[in-house]
Write an enzyme that holds these catalytic residues in place. Structure first.
Site, mmCIF file in Angstrom:
data_model
loop_
_atom_site.group_PDB
_atom_site.id
_atom_site.type_symbol
_atom_site.label_atom_id
_atom_site.label_comp_id
_atom_site.label_asym_id
_atom_site.label_seq_id
_atom_site.Cartn_x
_atom_site.Cartn_y
_atom_site.Cartn_z
ATOM 1 N N VAL A 180 0.829 -1.141 -0.180
ATOM 2 C CA VAL A 180 -0.100 0.113 -0.063
ATOM 3 C C VAL A 180 0.811 1.260 -0.203
ATOM 4 O O VAL A 180 0.417 2.520 -0.385
ATOM 5 C CB VAL A 180 -0.908 0.137 1.096
ATOM 6 C CG1 VAL A 180 -1.995 -1.019 1.110
ATOM 7 C CG2 VAL A 180 -0.137 0.119 2.572
ATOM 8 N N ASN B 228 -7.635 -0.743 5.858
ATOM 9 C CA ASN B 228 -7.295 -1.527 7.031
ATOM 10 C C ASN B 228 -6.313 -1.737 7.458
ATOM 11 O O ASN B 228 -5.679 -1.976 8.383
ATOM 12 C CB ASN B 228 -8.394 -2.906 6.933
ATOM 13 C CG ASN B 228 -8.065 -3.853 8.123
ATOM 14 O OD1 ASN B 228 -8.264 -3.789 9.163
ATOM 15 N ND2 ASN B 228 -7.487 -5.075 7.715
ATOM 16 N N SER C 192 -7.965 4.066 15.516
ATOM 17 C CA SER C 192 -7.674 3.326 16.917
ATOM 18 C C SER C 192 -8.162 4.107 17.987
ATOM 19 O O SER C 192 -8.096 5.553 17.763
ATOM 20 C CB SER C 192 -6.187 2.999 16.939
ATOM 21 O OG SER C 192 -6.002 2.525 18.220
ATOM 22 N N TYR D 142 2.438 6.018 16.267
ATOM 23 C CA TYR D 142 1.222 5.533 15.855
ATOM 24 C C TYR D 142 -0.041 6.409 15.902
ATOM 25 O O TYR D 142 -1.050 6.329 15.253
ATOM 26 C CB TYR D 142 0.897 4.206 16.490
ATOM 27 C CG TYR D 142 -0.092 3.255 16.151
ATOM 28 C CD1 TYR D 142 -0.439 2.502 14.941
ATOM 29 C CD2 TYR D 142 -1.281 3.018 17.336
ATOM 30 C CE1 TYR D 142 -1.423 1.811 14.801
ATOM 31 C CE2 TYR D 142 -2.229 2.377 17.022
ATOM 32 C CZ TYR D 142 -2.370 1.708 15.780
ATOM 33 O OH TYR D 142 -3.611 0.881 15.485
ATOM 34 N N ALA D 143 -0.102 6.740 17.151
ATOM 35 C CA ALA D 143 -1.768 7.797 17.614
ATOM 36 C C ALA D 143 -1.603 8.503 16.589
ATOM 37 O O ALA D 143 -2.781 9.275 15.990
ATOM 38 C CB ALA D 143 -1.381 7.941 18.911
ATOM 39 N N ALA D 144 -0.537 9.377 16.250
ATOM 40 C CA ALA D 144 -0.316 10.669 15.336
ATOM 41 C C ALA D 144 -1.062 10.115 13.997
ATOM 42 O O ALA D 144 -1.724 10.977 13.349
ATOM 43 C CB ALA D 144 0.944 11.532 15.119
ATOM 44 N N ILE E 8 -8.176 -5.662 20.325
ATOM 45 C CA ILE E 8 -8.608 -6.444 19.681
ATOM 46 C C ILE E 8 -7.579 -7.989 19.493
ATOM 47 O O ILE E 8 -6.392 -7.749 19.335
ATOM 48 C CB ILE E 8 -9.102 -6.065 18.213
ATOM 49 C CG1 ILE E 8 -9.950 -4.873 18.305
ATOM 50 C CG2 ILE E 8 -9.796 -7.306 17.598
ATOM 51 C CD1 ILE E 8 -11.228 -4.863 18.955
HETATM 52 N N1 NAP Z 1 -5.747 -5.435 17.027
HETATM 53 C C1 NAP Z 1 -5.911 -4.121 17.449
HETATM 54 O O1 NAP Z 1 -5.915 -4.469 18.878
HETATM 55 C C2 NAP Z 1 -6.224 -3.010 16.658
HETATM 56 C C3 NAP Z 1 -6.491 -1.888 17.603
HETATM 57 C C4 NAP Z 1 -6.837 -0.655 16.833
HETATM 58 C C5 NAP Z 1 -6.692 -0.529 15.461
HETATM 59 N N2 NAP Z 1 -6.279 -1.598 14.819
HETATM 60 C C6 NAP Z 1 -6.135 -1.482 13.288
HETATM 61 O O2 NAP Z 1 -6.651 -2.519 12.817
HETATM 62 C C7 NAP Z 1 -5.960 -2.716 11.349
HETATM 63 C C8 NAP Z 1 -6.023 -4.148 11.197
HETATM 64 O O3 NAP Z 1 -5.136 -4.471 12.152
HETATM 65 P P1 NAP Z 1 -5.168 -6.072 12.776
HETATM 66 O O4 NAP Z 1 -5.178 -6.242 14.308
HETATM 67 O O5 NAP Z 1 -5.782 -7.166 11.743
HETATM 68 O O6 NAP Z 1 -3.475 -6.327 12.585
HETATM 69 P P2 NAP Z 1 -2.838 -7.378 11.619
HETATM 70 O O7 NAP Z 1 -3.162 -8.899 11.481
HETATM 71 O O8 NAP Z 1 -1.341 -7.237 11.852
HETATM 72 O O9 NAP Z 1 -3.043 -7.118 10.152
HETATM 73 C C9 NAP Z 1 -2.386 -5.847 9.553
HETATM 74 C C10 NAP Z 1 -2.513 -6.058 7.982
HETATM 75 O O10 NAP Z 1 -2.014 -4.830 7.434
HETATM 76 C C11 NAP Z 1 -1.327 -5.454 6.338
HETATM 77 N N3 NAP Z 1 -0.259 -4.533 6.062
HETATM 78 C C12 NAP Z 1 0.818 -3.843 6.864
HETATM 79 N N4 NAP Z 1 1.590 -3.096 6.093
HETATM 80 C C13 NAP Z 1 1.343 -3.126 4.771
HETATM 81 C C14 NAP Z 1 1.931 -2.657 3.532
HETATM 82 N N5 NAP Z 1 2.819 -1.958 3.363
HETATM 83 N N6 NAP Z 1 1.088 -3.018 2.298
HETATM 84 C C15 NAP Z 1 0.071 -3.677 2.402
HETATM 85 N N7 NAP Z 1 -0.646 -4.280 3.563
HETATM 86 C C16 NAP Z 1 0.125 -4.022 4.734
HETATM 87 C C17 NAP Z 1 -0.561 -6.509 6.780
HETATM 88 O O11 NAP Z 1 -0.291 -7.241 5.607
HETATM 89 P P3 NAP Z 1 1.039 -8.320 5.496
HETATM 90 O O12 NAP Z 1 0.347 -9.770 6.060
HETATM 91 O O13 NAP Z 1 1.373 -8.434 4.151
HETATM 92 O O14 NAP Z 1 1.981 -7.721 6.451
HETATM 93 C C18 NAP Z 1 -1.868 -7.255 7.442
HETATM 94 O O15 NAP Z 1 -2.490 -7.924 6.427
HETATM 95 C C19 NAP Z 1 -4.704 -1.893 11.527
HETATM 96 O O16 NAP Z 1 -5.084 -0.844 10.756
HETATM 97 C C20 NAP Z 1 -4.802 -1.781 13.068
HETATM 98 O O17 NAP Z 1 -3.785 -0.563 13.096
HETATM 99 C C21 NAP Z 1 -6.068 -2.699 15.383
#
Ligand code: NAP
Lengths: 80, 254
Positions: B66, B97, B149, B162-164, B195
């Site tokens: 991305v 996402n 978030s 991250y927050a910013a 989560i």
């Molecule tokens: N889990 C929580 O507690 C939580 C809380 C608040 C917000 N969030 C937000 O929710 C979203 C999803 O998080 P998640 O918990 O599902 O985490 P996750 O399982 O680590 O998934 C993150 C996804 O982002 C993709 N990604 C990261 N960098 C990328 C790049 N440069 N190009 C393309 N894809 C990329 C990763 O793909 P790869 O497999 O290729 O690395 C992965 O599929 C995120 O934006 C996170 O900040 C999560």
């Protein structure tokens, strides 16, 4: 419909103007109908009609009907 | 509820980034259950391939990073080509996402790390909104959901970068809701709390307990709970909601 007419129609549909008002000299932000929202609709309309995806720089430069023609030519649309 | 409220996604495509991640997979499943065609974005070709085996033609993988501006443009061209060829319905939804979470105090956060956070969590979603809104505005309808978030909504010690980056996305969400309303596009965000996904699995028991103690519902959320909120905001059930940040956080009190 040739490409010139297609272009005129696209501008006319997007800006809500009669086709005869779409002349080469028509310029962005000089008439109330061609504001930033209409510009967005116009870009979508042109991309749709000519089946192209414009670069952001070209969208920024697309400030008149004449300019739109020049830019679309870069995407292999010819205006005879 | 009228039938149309439930059927809008049936003749629609939704692009979901980070589709192979924890929350991403749940959003993909929820959208496909609702009848949408999903363009699943991610870097892990194998994982996306496995998802395609599960979901068949309803899932169309798009393998790209991305943060690679050119790759993003090419991806949108590919997507639109599939729509033009009648292989998928027009793009109606975008879910930004993909994201990474940096835990790093101010004094040891390098500029490179800060830029990486901004690139992935803000600049990439912004470019996606720019390109997606152009496709959506052709039909004068669309729905964008950004995953932000509670860390950005409330602030969190040791997570300022991250927050910013997520707060920037919240700002763009609220502004673009106003800018894109005239062309029929709604823009909202979901703000998850803690989560259970690969993003948080490195939390040791003690750190996890500390977070959960500050969560009124006293448990971690599930990816499906986040996906349900996303689905709601995408769908016509949320037709009168734009510029909103919906917390899915068990009422997290930092
Ligand atoms: N889990 C929580 O507690 C939580 C809380 C608040 C917000 N969030 C937000 O929710 C979203 C999803 O998080 P998640 O918990 O599902 O985490 P996750 O399982 O680590 O998934 C993150 C996804 O982002 C993709 N990604 C990261 N960098 C990328 C790049 N440069 N190009 C393309 N894809 C990329 C990763 O793909 P790869 O497999 O290729 O690395 C992965 O599929 C995120 O934006 C996170 O900040 C999560």
């Amino acid at each position: 419909m040739d490409t010139q007419q297609q272009l005129q129609q696209a501008f006319s549909d997007a800006l809500g103007l009669p086709p005869e008002k779409v002349t080469d000299g028509l310029t962005y932000n000089t008439i109330p109908e061609w504001d930033s929202t209409a510009h967005m609709v116009l870009i979508a309309e042109l991309e749709n009609v000519f089946d192209v995806m414009l670069d952001t720089d070209d969208i920024i430069d697309m400030s008149s009907v004449a300019q739109a023609k020049l830019i679309l030519q870069k995407y292999d649309v010819s205006f005879a | 509820m009228s039938a149309s409220l439930n059927t809008v996604l049936q003749s629609a495509s939704v692009l979901i980034t980070g589709a192979s991640g924890g929350i991403g997979q749940a959003i993909v499943a929820a959208c496909i259950e609702r009848g949408a065609t999903v363009f699943a974005g991610g870097r892990n070709e194998e994982a996306l391939g496995a998802m395609q085996e599960t979901f068949g033609k309803a899932l169309r993988p798009l393998v790209y990073d991305v943060t690679d501006e050119h790759a993003v443009k090419d991806t949108f061209r590919q997507l639109q080509r599939q729509v033009s060829d009648g292989l998928a319905p027009p793009l109606f939804g975008l879910v930004n996402n993909a994201g990474v979470m940096l835990e790093s105090p101010l004094s040891v956060t390098s500029m490179d790390k800060l830029k990486q956070q901004l690139n992935i969590n803000f600049l990439a979603p912004y470019q996606h909104m720019q390109l997606a809104s152009r496709l959506m505005s052709r039909l004068r309808r669309g729905s964008i959901v950004n995953i932000v978030s509670q860390v950005s909504e409330q602030g969190s010690k040791g997570m300022s970068a991250y927050a910013a980056s997520k707060a920037a996305l919240t700002g763009a969400t609220k502004s673009l809701a106003k800018e894109l309303a005239p062309v029929g596009i709604r823009v909202n965000a979901v703000a998850p709390g803690f989560i259970d996904t690969p993003l948080t699995e490195h939390y040791e028991n003690e750190a996890r307990q500390k977070v959960l103690q500050r969560t009124v519902l006293q448990r971690a959320g599930t990816a499906r709970e986040v996906a349900d909120a996303v689905l709601y905001l995408l769908s016509e059930q949320a037709g009168y909601t734009t510029g909103h940040v919906l917390p899915v956080d068990g009422h997290f009190c930092p």
